[in-house]
Scaffold this motif. Sequence first.
Motif, short mmCIF file in Angstrom:
data_model
loop_
_atom_site.label_atom_id
_atom_site.label_comp_id
_atom_site.label_asym_id
_atom_site.label_seq_id
_atom_site.Cartn_x
_atom_site.Cartn_y
_atom_site.Cartn_z
N ASP A 1 -4.05 16.59 4.14
CA ASP A 1 -4.07 16.31 5.57
C ASP A 1 -4.42 14.86 5.86
OD1 ASP A 1 -3.37 18.89 6.16
OD2 ASP A 1 -5.44 19.58 6.44
N GLY A 2 -5.29 14.26 5.05
CA GLY A 2 -5.65 12.87 5.28
C GLY A 2 -4.46 11.94 5.14
N GLY A 3 -3.60 12.18 4.15
CA GLY A 3 -2.43 11.34 3.96
C GLY A 3 -1.44 11.48 5.09
N GLY B 1 0.82 -1.20 0.00
CA GLY B 1 0.00 0.00 0.00
C GLY B 1 0.86 1.26 0.00
N MET B 2 0.48 2.23 -0.82
CA MET B 2 1.20 3.50 -0.91
C MET B 2 0.20 4.63 -1.03
SD MET B 2 4.35 2.64 -3.55
CE MET B 2 3.76 1.11 -4.27
N TRP B 3 0.57 5.78 -0.50
CA TRP B 3 -0.29 6.95 -0.68
C TRP B 3 0.54 8.23 -0.60
CZ3 TRP B 3 -0.58 3.90 3.74
CH2 TRP B 3 -0.26 4.49 4.94
N ALA B 4 -0.07 9.31 -1.06
CA ALA B 4 0.60 10.62 -1.08
C ALA B 4 0.45 11.31 0.26
CB ALA B 4 -0.01 11.48 -2.20
N LEU B 5 1.39 12.21 0.54
CA LEU B 5 1.31 13.03 1.76
C LEU B 5 0.90 14.46 1.44
CD1 LEU B 5 4.52 11.97 3.73
CD2 LEU B 5 2.20 11.03 3.87
#
Length: 523
Positions: free
Chosen positions: A375-377, A368-372
């Motif tokens: 605010d949610g990330g 799993g990967m996500w952006a920062l």
Amino acid sequence: MSSPSWPPTLTPEQISALTTLATTYALSHGLLYLPPGAPQPPAPTSAIHAPLSLLPSPFPRALFDHAHKIASIYNVLYARIAMDWAFLDDVMGAERGAGQVDAFVGELWRGWKSIRDDYPQPLHLGLFRSDYLLHTSDGDGGAPPSLKQVEFNTISSSFGALSERAAALHRYLLAATSSYFGASPGVLKPDNFPPNETTRGLAEGLATAHAAYGNPDASILFVVQPGERNVFDQRWLEYELLERHHIRVLRQTLSDLSASASLSPTTHALLLHPSHPPSPPTEISVVYFRAGYTPSDFPHPATYTARLLLERSRAIKCPSLPLQLAGAKKVQQVLTLPGVLERFLQPPHPGKTYRDDELADLRAGWMGMWALDDDGGVDRARKEADGLVLKPQREGGGNNVYRSSIPGFLDALPREEHKAWIAMELIRPPDGAGNYLVRAGGNGNGNGNGDGDGGGGAVKADVVSELGVFGWALFGAGVGEEEEAGGVKEATAGWLLRTKGRESDEGGVAAGFSVLDSVVLVD
């Protein structure tokens, strides 16, 4: 993985004998580094063996084969990403993407944008390496490990030539010691040692690009870092190109090139001028970057100017600026979003397309990967920090932030810089693997306990091994059946195994964390 506990039991005398055999073989067969800290005159006068393991490390045969099976798809995927300028502008550009907040990425992107509408060379070359770890999931009920991708490298994918020599070292030890003194006979047998011809595979990619350039009298340029200790890994490629393909190689730093390189005003050919005329300049067919992936490779403005001059030339770049940008961690994260993989690998793409199950094979290898960049990330990264790594848009090892360090790092990270980072779930390698690690001048006296006097003996350690699979792709207008759209000619080129102590999060050999290892396949 059904192998017995690893490494097999060896006596101190056997470990000492193996260490002598291994280091002598490494020194005799070019498994070498230049020594650290020593002044480097124009001609090296000494060398040390590269960090190495005494035994190969067990790796599941089915997962080793799977990593090679999907390598071809990855070659095509990243070639197509590099040719999709709108995608790269959106993800990596200095107007909307990561280049907004990452000065180095922004500098590369702006340089590329300034010249790309009048690009003199439609062909690109990539020498790639896709890196993997074995992963065990919580609550998997003892299920076998799966294969998870750490990253995909599009620039300076190193250790191909030395990985071949590490594999040869372990085959030699197998033969010289009657299969490692009869230890673990079900595993340590020749059929479980896969062939490794990575030097030939990578040189084939460079030679294919040289032939496509069209001037057999031209040379290939290696762009290198000053004071490069990993020079022998590069030299083996140079020797292969000369001996098998009759192609000469020149080596220069970006600082050198700021004085020596020019473009033909009529053909845009890249010309390197000798330091002592009246010798004629040398035309360059392929520019192979073993430098240029970190800001420290650009110590003054003239080095950025030199990088852009190379990009403006008719020489084929390995990698071109768009292909270098395609290898960023941000692209790796965006590929996990719905529909992005299909954009490059399924209709209406005009080139070869892939089935849903083939795309599923790629996705199954992603954590799993996500952006920062919202605010949610960031909030999610704080909550899940113990199982995460934060990655910037950098190569070369030593750049990531792990686990308990993440909350404090996020507290100090300016909000406007969030877009330059991604969060990735940590891969959890299986427990129970060990090996004997040997570094020139490292701790250990050969007894395997790591309690020696700094004599460079073997140190027994709990370890994690990372598999890298090499490939190459020549792509762009005029290649293959998709000449108008830009086709892809590609091949798998070999493999690498790096092994590190389990306590180390980072994994680079050149950065001092890992040793060179090889695979022994287990069922």
